[in-house]
Design a protein around this motif. Structure first.
Motif, PDB file in Angstrom:
ATOM      1  N   VAL B  24       0.841  -1.204   0.000  1.00 21.68           N
ATOM      2  CA  VAL B  24       0.000   0.000   0.000  1.00 21.68           C
ATOM      3  C   VAL B  24       0.872   1.249   0.000  1.00 21.68           C
ATOM      4  O   VAL B  24       0.560   2.253  -0.649  1.00 21.68           O
ATOM      5  CB  VAL B  24      -0.956  -0.028   1.208  1.00 21.68           C
ATOM      6  N   LYS B  25       2.009   1.177   0.702  1.00 21.17           N
ATOM      7  CA  LYS B  25       2.933   2.321   0.688  1.00 21.17           C
ATOM      8  C   LYS B  25       3.505   2.538  -0.704  1.00 21.17           C
ATOM      9  O   LYS B  25       3.736   3.665  -1.129  1.00 21.17           O
ATOM     10  CB  LYS B  25       4.067   2.072   1.689  1.00 21.17           C
ATOM     11  N   ILE B  26       3.725   1.463  -1.438  1.00 14.82           N
ATOM     12  CA  ILE B  26       4.233   1.602  -2.808  1.00 14.82           C
ATOM     13  C   ILE B  26       3.203   2.317  -3.673  1.00 14.82           C
ATOM     14  O   ILE B  26       3.524   3.206  -4.460  1.00 14.82           O
ATOM     15  CB  ILE B  26       4.583   0.215  -3.375  1.00 14.82           C
ATOM     16  N   ILE B  28       0.956   4.380  -2.574  1.00 17.08           N
ATOM     17  CA  ILE B  28       0.934   5.780  -2.134  1.00 17.08           C
ATOM     18  C   ILE B  28       2.067   6.566  -2.791  1.00 17.08           C
ATOM     19  O   ILE B  28       1.880   7.702  -3.247  1.00 17.08           O
ATOM     20  CB  ILE B  28       1.011   5.833  -0.596  1.00 17.08           C
TER      21      ILE B  28
END
Lengths: 191, 115, 159
Positions: B24-26, B28
């Motif tokens: 999910v950070k990727i 973002i």
């Protein structure tokens, strides 16, 4: 001149939001920090004379936040804060340094803030759109005139890309076919 | 100066894509990079004391030509924003399937992807 | 999933018409004011997503199923494509603006040729497809595998 400082302040706030979004442990707070980046971007668009884009950006950002929160909120989230291995780090640093060098070299050639590119290029297309957009297409909103009259073929391609992306998402998330492929996977594992 | 700030925003997004482990950070990081690119495109078309490229009744065309900002990058950015949403939906779908398969968002634990 | 509380449902029942009206206005007046097919379509999708989130999954089968939305998606792109093809047959150029407008009809709702028709097509397409993808993303059931099943197996494979 003051507008340049306003936009610069907005971009600095966006950078702070972006760093927060990437470095926070809690996944929900990082998504909300991402929302702050998007809404500040919409405000910057409003200052830069692009109400069309600001409008679309606000609406798209709301939908993006709904999708991201809906996906992550019901999961049992183990947030992983650790970074990737050493190779990833060195590769990232080299790539970002190269990007920075490249960008700074290119931006030296750019005109100063506030002088549009279309004024420097003789006989540019944008000047034609502004001069003759109303007479030729009849639309008062010149962005729509460019989007759906002068460059409508581009919009048709955009619709195709959107269609393919949605089709891909539907194909990936279809329940029945997925079960089938899972059984196949397990057979392959067993074999 | 202001273009370099956009470059920093793009660089932060790239840093997120390359170094984070949570999927999910990727995603973002991808969205942040998109924001930087869109802002750079709009900044290129801006003109000092510019106004929106929308004609209203009663406006003089000769005055409008000297003041309106560039409509071409705006139109292309508009399509790019909507495409970004569609591509994000595709990425989220893949992330959901990966979560279902491996019960984690951590990409280093997804060993089957490593060939 | 039966939806949210009574207060949320009531407020959504009041709000959904206004949001839908605003979206339709943005689509129809896209050639005169800021907006157009893209942003208006996303607003229309947001109105249906609001109903979907508030009322729960049961409402999906009653009011606006995802099959209908998928067909509207196709109808939108077909409107856009038909406008382009009509330009080809009438004017000889793909995407020719074949309805010419007189100078005195500028800044009216019915002006500027095929642009409002294309706006309606794009609005239908964007709104319907984004609603479909949200329904799919929200309604998907996550079947979490037992941890011992998969991951350990693969690790053994690698060894």
């Amino acid at each position: 001149m003051t507008l340049e400082y306003i936009v610069a302040a907005l971009i600095i706030l966006m950078i702070m939001g972006a760093v927060t979004a990437l470095e926070t442990d809690n996944l929900l707070s990082s998504i909300i920090a991402l929302g702050a980046v998007g809404f500040l971007l919409a405000i910057a668009f409003l200052f830069l004379g692009a109400p069309d884009i600001a409008f679309t950006q606000i609406v798209v950002e709301i939908l993006l936040l709904i999708i991201l929160i809906r996906v992550t909120i019901h999961r049992d989230l183990k947030t992983t804060t650790a970074h990737r291995a050493m190779f990833g780090w060195t590769f990232a640093i080299v790539l970002i340094a190269f990007l920075t060098w490249f960008g700074l070299t290119v931006f030296e050639e750019f005109p100063a803030f506030g002088t549009a590119v279309m004024d420097r290029v003789a006989d540019s297309a944008s000047v034609t759109y502004i001069k003759e957009g109303l007479a030729k297409s009849g639309a008062g909103n010149l962005v729509t005139a460019v989007l759906l009259d002068f460059r409508a073929f581009d919009t048709l391609g955009e619709a195709t890309v959107l269609f393919c992306a949605i089709l891909g998402a539907l194909a990936i998330l279809r329940q029945k076919a997925h079960k089938h492929s899972k059984e196949k996977d397990q057979e392959a594992d067993a074999a | 100066m202001i273009y370099s700030l956009c470059l920093i925003l793009i660089g932060i997004g790239l840093y997120g894509i390359l170094t984070k482990r949570n999927i999910v950070k990727i995603i973002i990081g991808f969205v942040i990079m998109e924001a930087g690119v869109h802002l750079l495109l709009i900044l290129i078309g801006y003109r000092m004391q510019g106004e929106a490229p929308i004609l209203q009744p009663g406006m003089k065309l000769s005055e409008f030509i000297t003041r309106a900002v560039d409509p071409l990058p705006q139109a292309l950015t508009l399509t790019s924003i909507v495409i970004g949403l569609g591509v994000l939906a595709l990425m989220i779908a893949i992330a959901i399937r990966l979560y279902e398969r491996y019960k984690t968002f951590d990409i280093t634990e997804m060993r089957r992807l490593k060939g | 999933m039966t939806g949210m509380s009574l207060i949320v449902k009531t407020v959504c029942r009041w709000l959904k018409g206004f949001i839908l009206l605003f979206g339709v206005y943005i689509v129809l007046y896209g050639h005169l004011t800021p907006g157009g097919g893209f942003s208006g379509g996303v607003i229309i999708a947001c109105a249906f997503i609001l109903i979907f989130l508030a009322e729960g999954k049961l409402v999906e089968t009653k009011i606006f199923s995802k099959n209908v939305a998928g067909e509207l998606d196709s109808v939108g792109i077909l409107i856009f494509w038909a406008a382009a093809l009509t330009g080809l047959f009438c004017g000889g150029v793909y995407f020719k603006n074949f309805i010419t407008t007189a100078a005195e009809s500028h800044f009216k709702l019915f002006s500027s040729g095929i642009i409002p028709i294309c706006n309606i097509g794009i609005g239908l397409k964007v709104g319907a497809s984004l609603f479909v993808v949200f329904v799919i993303l929200a309604a998907v059931k996550i079947v979490v595998p037992k941890k011992s099943d998969n991951i350990n197996d693969h690790e053994e494979d690698e060894k």
